[in-house]
Design a protein around this motif. Structure first.
Motif, PDB file in Angstrom:
ATOM      1  N   ALA A 139       0.823  -1.212   0.000  1.00  0.00           N
ATOM      2  CA  ALA A 139       0.000   0.000   0.000  1.00  0.00           C
ATOM      3  C   ALA A 139       0.858   1.263   0.000  1.00  0.00           C
ATOM      4  CB  ALA A 139      -0.934   0.009   1.206  1.00  0.00           C
ATOM      5  N   TYR A 140       2.061   1.177   0.533  1.00  0.00           N
ATOM      6  CA  TYR A 140       3.014   2.291   0.559  1.00  0.00           C
ATOM      7  C   TYR A 140       2.362   3.576   1.067  1.00  0.00           C
ATOM      8  CZ  TYR A 140       5.521  -1.094  -2.260  1.00  0.00           C
ATOM      9  OH  TYR A 140       6.114  -2.237  -2.709  1.00  0.00           O
ATOM     10  N   GLU A 141       1.887   3.515   2.294  1.00  0.00           N
ATOM     11  CA  GLU A 141       1.205   4.650   2.906  1.00  0.00           C
ATOM     12  C   GLU A 141       2.077   5.905   2.985  1.00  0.00           C
ATOM     13  OE1 GLU A 141      -2.015   4.774   3.617  1.00  0.00           O
ATOM     14  OE2 GLU A 141      -2.234   2.712   2.916  1.00  0.00           O
ATOM     15  N   GLY A 142       3.391   5.758   2.971  1.00  0.00           N
ATOM     16  CA  GLY A 142       4.291   6.902   3.081  1.00  0.00           C
ATOM     17  C   GLY A 142       4.440   7.723   1.810  1.00  0.00           C
TER      18      GLY A 142
ATOM     19  N   ARG B 243       9.844  14.824   6.066  1.00  0.00           N
ATOM     20  CA  ARG B 243       8.811  14.120   5.297  1.00  0.00           C
ATOM     21  C   ARG B 243       9.336  13.677   3.934  1.00  0.00           C
ATOM     22  NH1 ARG B 243       4.099  18.311   5.781  1.00  0.00           N
ATOM     23  NH2 ARG B 243       3.164  17.058   4.119  1.00  0.00           N
ATOM     24  N   PHE B 244      10.174  14.505   3.319  1.00  0.00           N
ATOM     25  CA  PHE B 244      10.751  14.144   2.028  1.00  0.00           C
ATOM     26  C   PHE B 244      11.677  12.935   2.194  1.00  0.00           C
ATOM     27  CE2 PHE B 244      13.914  14.769  -1.439  1.00  0.00           C
ATOM     28  CZ  PHE B 244      13.053  14.598  -2.510  1.00  0.00           C
ATOM     29  N   GLN B 245      12.466  12.919   3.257  1.00  0.00           N
ATOM     30  CA  GLN B 245      13.349  11.772   3.500  1.00  0.00           C
ATOM     31  C   GLN B 245      12.536  10.510   3.756  1.00  0.00           C
ATOM     32  OE1 GLN B 245      16.818  11.516   3.151  1.00  0.00           O
ATOM     33  NE2 GLN B 245      16.128   9.408   3.172  1.00  0.00           N
ATOM     34  N   GLN B 246      11.453  10.625   4.498  1.00  0.00           N
ATOM     35  CA  GLN B 246      10.574   9.474   4.721  1.00  0.00           C
ATOM     36  C   GLN B 246       9.983   8.996   3.394  1.00  0.00           C
ATOM     37  OE1 GLN B 246       7.920  11.266   7.563  1.00  0.00           O
ATOM     38  NE2 GLN B 246       9.167  10.670   9.323  1.00  0.00           N
ATOM     39  N   TYR B 247       9.609   9.928   2.554  1.00  0.00           N
ATOM     40  CA  TYR B 247       9.063   9.609   1.234  1.00  0.00           C
ATOM     41  C   TYR B 247      10.104   8.848   0.414  1.00  0.00           C
ATOM     42  CZ  TYR B 247       7.151  10.350  -3.436  1.00  0.00           C
ATOM     43  OH  TYR B 247       6.676  10.159  -4.709  1.00  0.00           O
ATOM     44  N   ILE B 248      11.340   9.326   0.419  1.00  0.00           N
ATOM     45  CA  ILE B 248      12.431   8.667  -0.318  1.00  0.00           C
ATOM     46  C   ILE B 248      12.646   7.254   0.229  1.00  0.00           C
ATOM     47  CG2 ILE B 248      14.915   8.719  -0.832  1.00  0.00           C
ATOM     48  CD1 ILE B 248      13.171  10.749  -2.418  1.00  0.00           C
ATOM     49  N   ASN B 249      12.581   7.092   1.534  1.00  0.00           N
ATOM     50  CA  ASN B 249      12.725   5.763   2.130  1.00  0.00           C
ATOM     51  C   ASN B 249      11.650   4.809   1.621  1.00  0.00           C
ATOM     52  OD1 ASN B 249      14.888   6.771   3.594  1.00  0.00           O
ATOM     53  ND2 ASN B 249      13.738   6.995   5.482  1.00  0.00           N
ATOM     54  N   VAL B 250      10.416   5.293   1.507  1.00  0.00           N
ATOM     55  CA  VAL B 250       9.332   4.454   0.992  1.00  0.00           C
ATOM     56  C   VAL B 250       9.582   4.131  -0.480  1.00  0.00           C
ATOM     57  CG1 VAL B 250       6.846   4.324   0.528  1.00  0.00           C
ATOM     58  CG2 VAL B 250       7.656   5.274   2.685  1.00  0.00           C
ATOM     59  N   LEU B 251      10.036   5.119  -1.264  1.00  0.00           N
ATOM     60  CA  LEU B 251      10.349   4.858  -2.680  1.00  0.00           C
ATOM     61  C   LEU B 251      11.435   3.793  -2.808  1.00  0.00           C
ATOM     62  CD1 LEU B 251      10.407   8.277  -4.580  1.00  0.00           C
ATOM     63  CD2 LEU B 251       8.733   6.431  -4.755  1.00  0.00           C
ATOM     64  N   GLU B 252      12.423   3.839  -1.937  1.00  0.00           N
ATOM     65  CA  GLU B 252      13.472   2.813  -1.969  1.00  0.00           C
ATOM     66  C   GLU B 252      12.876   1.435  -1.705  1.00  0.00           C
ATOM     67  OE1 GLU B 252      16.245   4.411   0.888  1.00  0.00           O
ATOM     68  OE2 GLU B 252      17.370   5.457  -0.677  1.00  0.00           O
ATOM     69  N   GLN B 253      11.882   1.372  -0.804  1.00  0.00           N
ATOM     70  CA  GLN B 253      11.216   0.102  -0.529  1.00  0.00           C
ATOM     71  C   GLN B 253      10.419  -0.363  -1.742  1.00  0.00           C
ATOM     72  OE1 GLN B 253      11.584  -1.861   2.350  1.00  0.00           O
ATOM     73  NE2 GLN B 253      10.713  -3.300   0.885  1.00  0.00           N
ATOM     74  N   VAL B 254       9.773   0.574  -2.434  1.00  0.00           N
ATOM     75  CA  VAL B 254       9.028   0.241  -3.653  1.00  0.00           C
ATOM     76  C   VAL B 254       9.970  -0.396  -4.669  1.00  0.00           C
ATOM     77  CG1 VAL B 254       7.803   1.210  -5.647  1.00  0.00           C
ATOM     78  CG2 VAL B 254       7.259   2.019  -3.344  1.00  0.00           C
ATOM     79  N   VAL B 255      11.134   0.224  -4.873  1.00  0.00           N
ATOM     80  CA  VAL B 255      12.110  -0.303  -5.832  1.00  0.00           C
ATOM     81  C   VAL B 255      12.590  -1.691  -5.395  1.00  0.00           C
ATOM     82  CG1 VAL B 255      14.403   0.044  -6.829  1.00  0.00           C
ATOM     83  CG2 VAL B 255      12.812   1.971  -6.650  1.00  0.00           C
TER      84      VAL B 255
END
Length: 133
Positions: free
Chosen positions: A18-21, A98-110
């Motif tokens: 779901a990638y809530e972040g 918040r941007f760093q948290q967003y990047i962390n979630v994007l890394e998880q998506v990848v």
């Protein structure tokens, strides 16, 4: 796998992708570019520099900055430079977090996408030069 085991496994993974972040305010392409530009410039960037870096028109940049400002991700500072007014966009401390948290979630998506591709790829494809990504 028994029905009960399958149900338990399903409950453990519900919402796994779901990638809530991934915040809507950040996720739009232009706003992601704006924040990425600002993340590299702690002191902020003048409006015209940001416009060029992100290949946006005055109107588009203004609208996206308004959305980011309303979300508390950036602040707009009006300065006088050589007697001329200049608008500088600066990422807020909360925006940086918040941007760093967003990047962390994007890394998880990848990472999840690569893992999914590796699991789905037959070994014959991998041995014939196909690779995920």
């Amino acid at each position: 796998m028994s029905g009960r085991a399958r149900q338990k496994a399903s409950k453990q993974t519900d919402g796994r992708f779901a990638y809530e972040g991934l915040e809507r305010a950040i996720h739009e392409k232009a706003r992601l570019g704006i924040l990425t530009s600002l993340a590299a410039h702690q002191e902020g960037l003048p409006f015209n520099d940001l416009k060029e870096l992100c290949s946006l028109t005055d109107g588009n940049l203004s609208r996206h900055l308004a959305v980011l400002e309303e979300a508390g991700l950036v602040t707009m500072n009006k300065l006088a430079q050589r007697g001329r007014p200049q608008t500088v966009a600066v990422m807020t401390p909360s925006g940086r977090r918040r941007f760093q948290q967003y990047i962390n979630v994007l890394e998880q998506v990848v990472a999840d996408a690569v893992k999914s591709q590796e699991q789905a790829a037959p070994s014959s494809k991998l041995s014939h030069g196909w690779s995920p990504g």
